[in-house]
Write a protein that holds these residues in place. Sequence first.
Motif, short mmCIF file in Angstrom:
data_model
loop_
_atom_site.label_atom_id
_atom_site.label_comp_id
_atom_site.label_asym_id
_atom_site.label_seq_id
_atom_site.Cartn_x
_atom_site.Cartn_y
_atom_site.Cartn_z
N TYR A 39 0.80 -1.23 0.00
CA TYR A 39 0.00 0.00 0.00
C TYR A 39 0.83 1.27 0.00
O TYR A 39 0.27 2.36 -0.17
CB TYR A 39 -0.99 -0.01 1.17
CG TYR A 39 -2.36 -0.42 0.70
CD1 TYR A 39 -3.35 0.51 0.45
CD2 TYR A 39 -2.63 -1.76 0.44
CE1 TYR A 39 -4.59 0.12 -0.03
CE2 TYR A 39 -3.86 -2.16 -0.04
CZ TYR A 39 -4.84 -1.20 -0.26
OH TYR A 39 -6.07 -1.59 -0.75
N THR A 40 2.14 1.18 0.16
CA THR A 40 2.98 2.36 0.02
C THR A 40 2.76 3.01 -1.34
O THR A 40 2.65 4.24 -1.46
CB THR A 40 4.46 1.98 0.20
OG1 THR A 40 4.65 1.50 1.53
CG2 THR A 40 5.37 3.16 -0.04
N ALA A 41 2.63 2.18 -2.37
CA ALA A 41 2.36 2.70 -3.71
C ALA A 41 0.89 2.57 -4.10
O ALA A 41 0.36 3.44 -4.80
CB ALA A 41 3.24 1.97 -4.73
N ALA B 188 9.58 6.71 -8.31
CA ALA B 188 10.65 5.73 -8.13
C ALA B 188 10.94 5.52 -6.64
O ALA B 188 11.17 4.39 -6.20
CB ALA B 188 11.91 6.19 -8.86
N THR B 189 10.91 6.60 -5.87
CA THR B 189 11.15 6.50 -4.44
C THR B 189 10.03 5.73 -3.75
O THR B 189 10.28 4.87 -2.89
CB THR B 189 11.26 7.91 -3.81
OG1 THR B 189 12.35 8.60 -4.42
CG2 THR B 189 11.47 7.83 -2.31
N VAL B 190 8.79 6.02 -4.12
CA VAL B 190 7.64 5.34 -3.49
C VAL B 190 7.66 3.85 -3.80
O VAL B 190 7.52 3.01 -2.90
CB VAL B 190 6.32 5.98 -3.94
CG1 VAL B 190 5.13 5.24 -3.33
CG2 VAL B 190 6.27 7.46 -3.54
N TYR B 191 7.83 3.51 -5.09
CA TYR B 191 7.92 2.09 -5.45
C TYR B 191 9.11 1.43 -4.74
O TYR B 191 9.01 0.29 -4.26
CB TYR B 191 8.12 1.94 -6.96
CG TYR B 191 6.88 2.09 -7.80
CD1 TYR B 191 5.73 1.34 -7.56
CD2 TYR B 191 6.86 2.98 -8.89
CE1 TYR B 191 4.60 1.47 -8.35
CE2 TYR B 191 5.73 3.12 -9.69
CZ TYR B 191 4.61 2.36 -9.42
OH TYR B 191 3.49 2.49 -10.21
N THR C 58 0.11 3.71 3.59
CA THR C 58 -0.44 4.98 3.10
C THR C 58 0.31 6.17 3.68
O THR C 58 0.57 7.15 2.96
CB THR C 58 -1.93 5.08 3.47
OG1 THR C 58 -2.62 3.92 2.98
CG2 THR C 58 -2.57 6.30 2.84
N ILE C 59 0.69 6.10 4.95
CA ILE C 59 1.46 7.18 5.56
C ILE C 59 2.82 7.31 4.89
O ILE C 59 3.26 8.42 4.53
CB ILE C 59 1.63 6.93 7.07
CG1 ILE C 59 0.30 7.08 7.80
CG2 ILE C 59 2.66 7.88 7.66
CD1 ILE C 59 0.35 6.68 9.26
N ILE C 60 3.51 6.20 4.70
CA ILE C 60 4.84 6.24 4.09
C ILE C 60 4.75 6.74 2.65
O ILE C 60 5.54 7.59 2.22
CB ILE C 60 5.49 4.84 4.14
CG1 ILE C 60 5.74 4.45 5.60
CG2 ILE C 60 6.78 4.81 3.35
CD1 ILE C 60 6.22 3.02 5.77
N GLY C 61 3.78 6.23 1.89
CA GLY C 61 3.62 6.67 0.51
C GLY C 61 3.30 8.14 0.42
O GLY C 61 3.85 8.86 -0.43
N GLY C 62 2.40 8.62 1.28
CA GLY C 62 2.04 10.03 1.26
C GLY C 62 3.19 10.93 1.64
O GLY C 62 3.38 12.01 1.06
N ALA C 63 4.01 10.49 2.61
CA ALA C 63 5.13 11.31 3.06
C ALA C 63 6.22 11.43 2.00
O ALA C 63 6.99 12.41 1.99
CB ALA C 63 5.71 10.72 4.34
N THR C 64 6.31 10.44 1.12
CA THR C 64 7.38 10.44 0.12
C THR C 64 6.88 10.69 -1.30
O THR C 64 7.66 10.63 -2.24
CB THR C 64 8.12 9.08 0.15
OG1 THR C 64 7.18 8.01 -0.06
CG2 THR C 64 8.81 8.87 1.48
N LEU C 65 5.59 11.00 -1.43
CA LEU C 65 5.02 11.19 -2.76
C LEU C 65 5.74 12.30 -3.52
O LEU C 65 5.95 12.20 -4.74
CB LEU C 65 3.53 11.51 -2.64
CG LEU C 65 2.63 11.29 -3.87
CD1 LEU C 65 2.73 9.87 -4.38
CD2 LEU C 65 1.18 11.63 -3.53
N GLY C 66 6.12 13.34 -2.82
CA GLY C 66 6.81 14.45 -3.47
C GLY C 66 8.19 14.10 -3.99
O GLY C 66 8.74 14.81 -4.85
N ALA C 67 8.78 13.02 -3.50
CA ALA C 67 10.11 12.61 -3.94
C ALA C 67 10.08 11.86 -5.26
O ALA C 67 11.14 11.58 -5.84
CB ALA C 67 10.77 11.75 -2.87
#
Length: 406
Positions: A238-240, A378-381, A366-375
């Motif tokens: 769910y990160t991605a 590739a970072t989220v995956y 979801t928290i991790i994905g949302g926190a890194t979405l701006g990066a």
Amino acid sequence: MSSVSIPADRKAPAEPGSPPQGGLSSTLALALGTFAVGTDAFVVAGFLPSMAQDLHVSPATAGQSITVFAAAYAVLSPVLATLLARLPRRTLLITALFTLGIANLGSALAPNMAVLIISRIIAAAGAAAYTPNAGAVSASLVRPELRARALAVVIGGLTIATALGVPLGNAASHWLGWRTALGLVAGLCLLVAVILRLIMPWLPGNVRVPLRTRLAVLRRPAVLAVLPLTVLGMGASYTAYAYSVPMLEAVKVPERSILWMLFLYGLGAVIGNLAAGYTTDRWGSTKVLIVGYTAMVVALGSLAWLAASDSDLKPVVGLLVLLWGASSWCQTPPQQHRLIEVAPQEAPLVVSLNSSSIYLGIGLGTIIGGATLGAGAATVYGLGAAIAAIALVFLLFTHHSPTNKG
């Protein structure tokens, strides 16, 4: 001598120990209810960008509505099971669906994020009260030799929702708008509540088991060796996946094709779930989980490479999304199998705790994905692949415990 009349919906079975009449029709209605609950849990990811735009927030902020729902479900499930134990089962199920329907109407009409978050917490309460009880009720409504099939039908509604929830949300948002999509989910919940009131027989409540007693099983080292793996595995996926629409766009999937990619994920989820049930019986839970987490690392890691290299390989993306879905949802049968092995006397309890762990994992991802979405995608995956690798290492370090006999 006068006789005392018994209400029609409370009459005892004709023979002691026999199930009430109307078991098949009630089971089908219960399955429709689990489909509605499951769709509500997963549908938001399918229209996250349009929801964010309409509420004037970022996709990462809008994604927290998924986090809140998942966390509330995980926490409220054992609490509500304790508080509502003595309620008649029909009353409980109808109230849960009614709560879920009204909460979805609130979400559909939400003018801002604050109202949306509150409505999602209320929706999670309805879902947490409904899902665990629907399976138990279905088993009590049919003859003993049909109980496994009744459970399969009811859980099948949840499985189908798992596969179709996000693509249905994406399609409904595209054609009708996200508010209408949530309104349709609300309508389905209320419809099933009415159907259950009309056809489901009256069933008494259960004996109330104190929450402390319910959670005592968590003190067992063997159980604690299993549940964190569920959190890690679902968190990895769910990160991605919570942000699947922008994530797929980042690997060159055009808007018109995203719906079909989401259906591929759903198809993979169904195949992975069914295959895992069969192969766990044949090869043991550990081998199935090793294959599943390895496949997830490969799928998410490859998608990270495609996003970073700006490559346009749509057929490859389709295969990777199928593998991603299969690896994400092949976890549940072997994990439940491991838990039942270490705590056979508390099987319903540990299975419900595994469900809570699934939602905790969804919230974490979801928290991790949302926190890194701006990066970037590739970072989220890549983070999803890394968490899947951690899950694999955790499994390899803990599988020698009595949790696995295969």
